[in-house]
Write a protein that holds these residues in place. Structure first.
Motif, PDB file in Angstrom:
ATOM      1  N   GLU A 121     -18.192 -20.239 -31.581  1.00  0.00           N
ATOM      2  CA  GLU A 121     -19.440 -19.264 -31.039  1.00  0.00           C
ATOM      3  C   GLU A 121     -19.631 -19.676 -29.823  1.00  0.00           C
ATOM      4  OE1 GLU A 121     -21.655 -17.891 -35.170  1.00  0.00           O
ATOM      5  OE2 GLU A 121     -22.157 -20.029 -34.424  1.00  0.00           O
TER       6      GLU A 121
ATOM      7  N   ASN B 271     -16.460  -9.363 -28.162  1.00  0.00           N
ATOM      8  CA  ASN B 271     -15.512 -10.394 -28.649  1.00  0.00           C
ATOM      9  C   ASN B 271     -16.069 -11.323 -29.452  1.00  0.00           C
ATOM     10  OD1 ASN B 271     -17.327 -11.240 -26.815  1.00  0.00           O
ATOM     11  ND2 ASN B 271     -15.941 -12.676 -25.682  1.00  0.00           N
ATOM     12  N   THR B 272     -17.144 -11.060 -30.057  1.00  0.00           N
ATOM     13  CA  THR B 272     -17.861 -12.131 -31.202  1.00  0.00           C
ATOM     14  C   THR B 272     -18.001 -11.515 -32.453  1.00  0.00           C
ATOM     15  OG1 THR B 272     -20.071 -11.201 -30.517  1.00  0.00           O
ATOM     16  CG2 THR B 272     -19.437 -13.033 -29.215  1.00  0.00           C
TER      17      THR B 272
ATOM     18  N   TYR C   2     -21.884  -8.714 -28.273  1.00  0.00           N
ATOM     19  CA  TYR C   2     -20.668  -8.768 -27.582  1.00  0.00           C
ATOM     20  C   TYR C   2     -19.486  -8.313 -28.348  1.00  0.00           C
ATOM     21  CZ  TYR C   2     -23.313 -11.112 -23.689  1.00  0.00           C
ATOM     22  OH  TYR C   2     -24.118 -11.556 -22.642  1.00  0.00           O
TER      23      TYR C   2
ATOM     24  N   ASN D 110     -17.755 -18.456 -27.283  1.00  0.00           N
ATOM     25  CA  ASN D 110     -17.924 -16.733 -26.710  1.00  0.00           C
ATOM     26  C   ASN D 110     -19.184 -17.032 -25.579  1.00  0.00           C
ATOM     27  OD1 ASN D 110     -16.223 -15.542 -28.220  1.00  0.00           O
ATOM     28  ND2 ASN D 110     -17.448 -15.932 -30.050  1.00  0.00           N
TER      29      ASN D 110
ATOM     30  N   LYS E 233     -11.789 -19.233 -20.734  1.00  0.00           N
ATOM     31  CA  LYS E 233     -11.262 -18.949 -22.104  1.00  0.00           C
ATOM     32  C   LYS E 233     -11.367 -20.173 -22.706  1.00  0.00           C
ATOM     33  CE  LYS E 233      -8.500 -16.397 -25.130  1.00  0.00           C
ATOM     34  NZ  LYS E 233      -7.365 -15.227 -25.282  1.00  0.00           N
TER      35      LYS E 233
ATOM     36  N   TYR F 258     -17.622 -17.934 -22.290  1.00  0.00           N
ATOM     37  CA  TYR F 258     -16.806 -16.935 -21.698  1.00  0.00           C
ATOM     38  C   TYR F 258     -17.783 -15.779 -20.876  1.00  0.00           C
ATOM     39  CZ  TYR F 258     -13.323 -13.221 -21.167  1.00  0.00           C
ATOM     40  OH  TYR F 258     -12.706 -12.244 -20.395  1.00  0.00           O
TER      41      TYR F 258
END
Length: 324
Positions: A262, A192-193, A190, A265, A274, A268
Motif C-alpha cells: 500500500e 491502481n490501489t 486511486y 502506491n 515503481k 508512486y
C-alpha cells in the motif's frame, strides 16, 4: 379578382424564407406585380431574414414577435420605414439574446477538469464556495452548472460550503457516492490501489452505491470507511488521532500500520517510481511513519529497513526499485 391588400407579413416571411405553400407563393407573386406592391416592406423583411437565418438558434420567436405588430399601409413612408427599423432592431436584440443564452448555457454545462501531476498538490475554489485540495496524480471533474456534483480519480480533501438545498456529492470510478452538506472530508480513490477510503473530519456524510450497498453508510466526525475493491466489502472504523491531520496537505507522506504494498502506491503517485516486490512477506509487512515529500526514495527505503530487513536495488533502464 384577389384583394392584394390582404397580404400579411406572415405570408411575406413564408415566401422569403421559402417555406410558403403554392397558394401563398402565387398570392405574393401576384401582389409583387400589382400596384399595391410595397417594395420597401418586401426589402426590409428580406434583409431581416438574411441577417438572422445563419444564427445557430431558432428565430421563430423573433419572427412571430415581428409579425405581431400591425401594419397600416396608409401611413406615410417615413413612418413605415421607422417602424420597420424598430421591428428589425427588436428582432436583432431577440436573436442576439437567444444566441448569447445558448452560448452561456453551453459554457455552463461544459465539463471542467482540474488535474495534478506526480508530486503536485493544488488548492482550488469551486463556484459554490467550496474549497478543494488535490493530492498528487489526481483528476477532479464537474460540470460548470453543477459544481457540487464531483467525479474524482485520485485523492482530494473537501471543505464544503453549506447549502442544504443542494447536497455536495463526490463519485468515484467504482460508483461510490459520498454525499455531504457543510462538511470537511477526504476521499482517496486511486485506480491502481485496492481500496477506496473516505475520512470525515467535521459534519456528516453518507456513502451510497447502487452496485455494492443496500443501505447507505453514515459517518460521524473522526470516522472513516474503507471499500475493498477485491472483496467488494465495506469497513467502517474510527480514525486514530494522527489521521485527522491529512498529512499530504502539509507536504508529508504518512502511513499508519499500512502494508509495504500500500505504501508503494503512495510513493508512486508522489515520486512516479515503481516498487516491484519479489518477496510477499516483505510486501505484506506493515509500517508506520511520516516523511517530508522531498525525502529521496532511497532514504525512505533505508529508514523502512530499520523495522523490517529487506534488500532493494534500482533497475535504471525501467526506473523500477526491486524489493526482495
Amino acid at each position: 379578382m384577389m384583394d392584394k391588400s390582404h397580404i400579411s407579413k406572415a405570408e411575406l416571411w413564408a415566401y422569403i424564407s421559402k417555406t410558403a405553400d403554392p397558394d401563398t407563393i402565387r398570392k405574393v407573386e401576384l401582389w409583387k406585380d400589382s400596384s399595391e406592391y410595397d417594395k420597401e416592406l418586401f426589402s426590409q423583411i428580406t434583409a431581416i431574414y438574411l441577417n438572422t437565418k445563419e444564427y445557430p438558434v431558432s428565430v421563430e420567436d423573433a419572427k412571430n414577435r415581428f409579425l405581431r405588430y400591425p401594419r397600416n399601409t396608409k401611413q406615410k413612408t417615413v413612418s413605415k420605414v421607422y417602424k420597420l427599423l424598430k421591428y428589425a432592431a427588436m428582432i436583432a436584440i431577440i436573436v442576439t439574446a437567444a444566441y448569447t443564452y445558448q452560448q452561456f448555457s453551453e459554457s455552463t454545462s461544459q465539463l471542467i477538469s482540474e488535474e495534478t501531476s506526480f508530486g503536485e498538490n493544488k488548492q482550488l475554489k469551486l463556484p459554490d464556495g467550496s474549497v478543494v485540495w488535490l493530492n498528487a496524480s489526481t483528476l477532479l471533474t464537474y460540470k460548470g452548472n453543477t459544481p457540487r456534483t464531483i467525479s474524482l480519480e485520485g485523492e482530494a480533501f473537501f471543505e464544503v460550503a453549506k447549502d442544504t438545498a443542494h447536497p455536495f456529492t463526490v463519485t468515484t470510478s467504482d460508483g461510490l457516492k459520498i454525499e455531504a452538506l457543510g462538511t470537511s472530508f477526504n476521499v482517496k480513490s486511486y485506480s491502481n490501489t485496492s481500496i477506496v477510503e473516505t475520512k470525515l473530519l467535521t459534519g456528516k456524510v453518507a456513502i451510497t452505491s447502487d452496485k455494492y450497498l443496500k443501505e447507505r453508510v453514515l459517518l460521524a466526525p473522526d470516522e472513516k470507511v474503507i471499500f475493498d475493491r477485491n472483496s467488494k466489502q465495506f469497513f467502517k472504523q474510527d480514525m486514530v488521532k494522527r489521521e485527522g491531520r491529512i498529512a499530504w496537505r502539509e507536504g508529508k507522506i504518512e502511513f499508519e500500520n499500512q502494508s509495504f504494498r500500500e505504501i508503494a502506491n503512495d510513493l508512486y503517485v508522489q515520486y512516479q517510481v515503481k516498487l516491484v516486490f519479489k518477496n510477499d512477506e516483505v510486501a505484506n509487512s506493515k509500517f508506520t511513519g511520516v516523511f517530508d515529500k522531498n525525502t529521496p526514495i532511497r532514504e525512505i527505503l533505508e529508514i523502512l529497513k530499520t523495522s523490517k530487513e529487506f534488500d532493494y536495488h534500482l533497475i535504471t533502464a525501467t526506473d523500477e526499485w526491486v524489493i526482495k
